[in-house]
Design an enzyme around this catalytic site. Structure first.
Site, PDB file in Angstrom:
ATOM      1  N   ASP A 157      -1.013   2.433  12.431  1.00  0.00           N
ATOM      2  CA  ASP A 157      -2.241   1.780  11.946  1.00  0.00           C
ATOM      3  C   ASP A 157      -3.132   1.384  13.115  1.00  0.00           C
ATOM      4  O   ASP A 157      -4.351   1.614  13.095  1.00  0.00           O
ATOM      5  CB  ASP A 157      -1.902   0.509  11.144  1.00  0.00           C
ATOM      6  CG  ASP A 157      -1.224   0.807   9.807  1.00  0.00           C
ATOM      7  OD1 ASP A 157      -0.578   1.865   9.686  1.00  0.00           O
ATOM      8  OD2 ASP A 157      -1.331  -0.030   8.890  1.00  0.00           O
ATOM      9  N   HIS A 194       2.196  -1.032  -1.189  1.00  0.00           N
ATOM     10  CA  HIS A 194       2.156  -2.494  -1.037  1.00  0.00           C
ATOM     11  C   HIS A 194       1.203  -3.129  -2.051  1.00  0.00           C
ATOM     12  O   HIS A 194       0.765  -4.263  -1.862  1.00  0.00           O
ATOM     13  CB  HIS A 194       1.706  -2.863   0.377  1.00  0.00           C
ATOM     14  CG  HIS A 194       2.490  -2.220   1.463  1.00  0.00           C
ATOM     15  ND1 HIS A 194       3.834  -2.437   1.609  1.00  0.00           N
ATOM     16  CD2 HIS A 194       2.138  -1.345   2.438  1.00  0.00           C
ATOM     17  CE1 HIS A 194       4.272  -1.729   2.663  1.00  0.00           C
ATOM     18  NE2 HIS A 194       3.260  -1.056   3.165  1.00  0.00           N
ATOM     19  N   HIS A 248       8.479  -2.398   4.846  1.00  0.00           N
ATOM     20  CA  HIS A 248       8.889  -1.016   4.593  1.00  0.00           C
ATOM     21  C   HIS A 248      10.406  -0.914   4.590  1.00  0.00           C
ATOM     22  O   HIS A 248      10.962   0.175   4.694  1.00  0.00           O
ATOM     23  CB  HIS A 248       8.334  -0.077   5.661  1.00  0.00           C
ATOM     24  CG  HIS A 248       6.896  -0.286   5.942  1.00  0.00           C
ATOM     25  ND1 HIS A 248       6.448  -1.146   6.923  1.00  0.00           N
ATOM     26  CD2 HIS A 248       5.800   0.225   5.341  1.00  0.00           C
ATOM     27  CE1 HIS A 248       5.115  -1.132   6.923  1.00  0.00           C
ATOM     28  NE2 HIS A 248       4.705  -0.327   5.972  1.00  0.00           N
TER      29      HIS A 248
END
Lengths: 333, 333
Positions: B110, B57, B219
């Site tokens: 995450d 990213h 994603h």
């Protein structure tokens, strides 16, 4: 062709309108003929820097208009030279009495039209000097070029000469500096994929899933050879070696290393190329003292990279570090 | 798969080495576990800001480490959550005695790993707060998410809270500010093409030459619907309308408008989207007072865009304008 555009013929006008809406603090945009000047133009007593070329290479040149860089940019249609009337109007708009320097990438149409604009501007009493950038070592002549093409070095030259003009150097000093930068910089690029010009609607060239083109131009002009895709380290070596050998750059030289994305290549890959380039340069005793990494002179969405080396000295380092405030490059302010 | 890489498994390590070589003035890079901290970390008496997530990213998050933004970033493998030990080491490295704020995009891995790292850091006596970003209005749950995904707002939040930490606000104040930003911002994205994860070697999803995906995740997670490609103006409206209606943003609101490239979409197209977005907002009486345009939260080479709106006030404007000096965002210094 899949693009975030409306009508192909409106791409540049709509982009300019977007720039005008986004950056009124930095630039003024004029239409018919199209050109962009810094918001405070003309700056009295300062040499005016004008560049331009076909659109599709953003942020170059329109994104480099502002304090410490260009005074004006003339965007042509995508991959098409701007016209003399654009260049003339831009020249007049930024003339602050100290003369105007035209920074011209070496493409036949750009050179011809900037020559004509310079003559017209001189006819109106404006002192104009021109400098042609021709840093691409890949090929001697090309689709739209007699002699070498002007590519990545243009970005560095516009920053450095922009800083010189900002600190009050004369037209002759700015032109001499620009010629010095051009004489000390070399570039070469490659592509993994083609790009598609909006009003053409199909890819500029074809590469298979296994191929890359080494020595590509920024409009997809043919390079040195087409070959099977190699790992990034090998590609980096194939670009950097001819660049080093051409000047040549030598042991003890200090350089600015510019790793550019052609547009579609992401930052994660540029840093991999940068790493290898630094290692190769260090192995030859060449020291990287400044750098630039990112998409600064692009070919629409083309995937690929170009590497530019510029031999630095104390004056060039100082000018590179000087404040710049544009949409596409900003630091120190 | 054509990419400027060497071995797929070495992509992140080689990128980090490139960052380390390029930016020693800004950051220090650590390996095994991998994390990036600002060069002067830990800054005594300042709240430390730590973020992270899968690589791919860029420039987010590693490119946002530096003065006025993040103190540390933890890069996972491409599109893969970083591990708790990376987060723990980064947290310890940036703790200057005023506590550490974890900025976490809402993806299951995450969130889980940052939770674990926060617990471990607290066990070592470091005060840790966590803020989850979940600004994507496209879908409620998704491939790797319970609840909304964290996308473009993350960039704005890291800048704004980074400025607040820099000016000496407390951990509680920084965490409250981050929650406020999250509550006032919304995003939605779309893709024209897929991207290819290096270690997978084939596109994450398939779109035909006629299709686009509206509401895509960063994603390539499925969005709201797949449809025929529409003109940029229509696409902009399809992204912006749900964003406006969700908060909702209202007449009289002042906003920051962020038009982001997913990676492969060039700047020329982003300005076309920006133009239409401003026109739509103005027609509703919503005033764009700040903006960000460019590739800041990308999905490798995916072509597409995302639009983020953040409702601004005087404090947020001041923090947005504050100096920042990172590889990926820099102004005022």
């Amino acid at each position: 062709m899949k693009k975030l555009i409306n009508q192909a013929e409106d791409v540049v006008k709509e982009e300019l309108k977007g720039i005008e809406l986004a950056h009124p603090d930095l630039v003024k945009v004029f239409y018919d003929p199209d050109y962009i000047v810094r918001a405070d133009a003309p700056v009295q007593g300062k040499v005016g820097l004008v560049s331009g070329g076909g659109s599709g290479h953003e942020p170059m040149h329109g994104g480099f208009v502002g304090l410490g860089m260009l005074d004006a940019a003339c965007p042509g249609a995508v991959f098409t030279s701007p016209t003399p009337d654009q260049m003339l109007e831009a020249t007049k708009a930024v003339d602050g009495g100290a003369g105007v320097l035209h920074i011209v990438k070496n493409y036949t149409g750009d050179v011809m039209n900037f020559d004509m604009a310079a003559d017209l501007a001189r006819g109106e009493g404006i002192e104009v000097e021109s400098v042609v950038v021709d840093d691409d070592v890949a090929v001697q002549d090309s689709t739209w070029t007699a002699g070498r093409r002007g590519v990545g070095l243009t970005v560095l030259l516009e920053k450095i000469v922009g800083a010189a003009a900002e600190e009050g150097r004369s037209l002759k000093e700015c032109a001499d500096l620009a010629r010095k930068v051009n004489s000390q910089g070399r570039s070469m690029g490659m592509a993994l994929t083609s790009c598609t010009v909006p009003h053409v609607g199909k890819p500029s060239f074809d590469l298979t899933e296994e191929e890359m083109e080494i020595g590509i131009g920024i409009h997809g002009e043919p390079g040195r050879h087409r070959m099977k895709v190699e790992p990034a380290d090998k590609v980096t070596e194939m670009l950097l070696t001819p660049v080093i050998e051409d000047l040549p750059f030598k042991e003890g030289d200090e350089v600015l290393l510019f790793v550019n994305s052609m547009g579609g290549t992401p930052l994660i890959e540029l840093y991999i190329v940068y790493k290898k380039a630094v290692e190769l340069l260090e192995s030859k005793g060449i020291k990287v003292v400044r750098h630039l990494i990112g998409p600064y002179i692009t070919s629409l969405e083309m995937a690929g990279t170009s590497i530019t080396l510029l031999k630095m000295d104390e004056d060039l380092k100082k000018l590179w570090d000087a404040p710049v405030k544009t949409a596409g490059m900003r630091w120190g302010i």
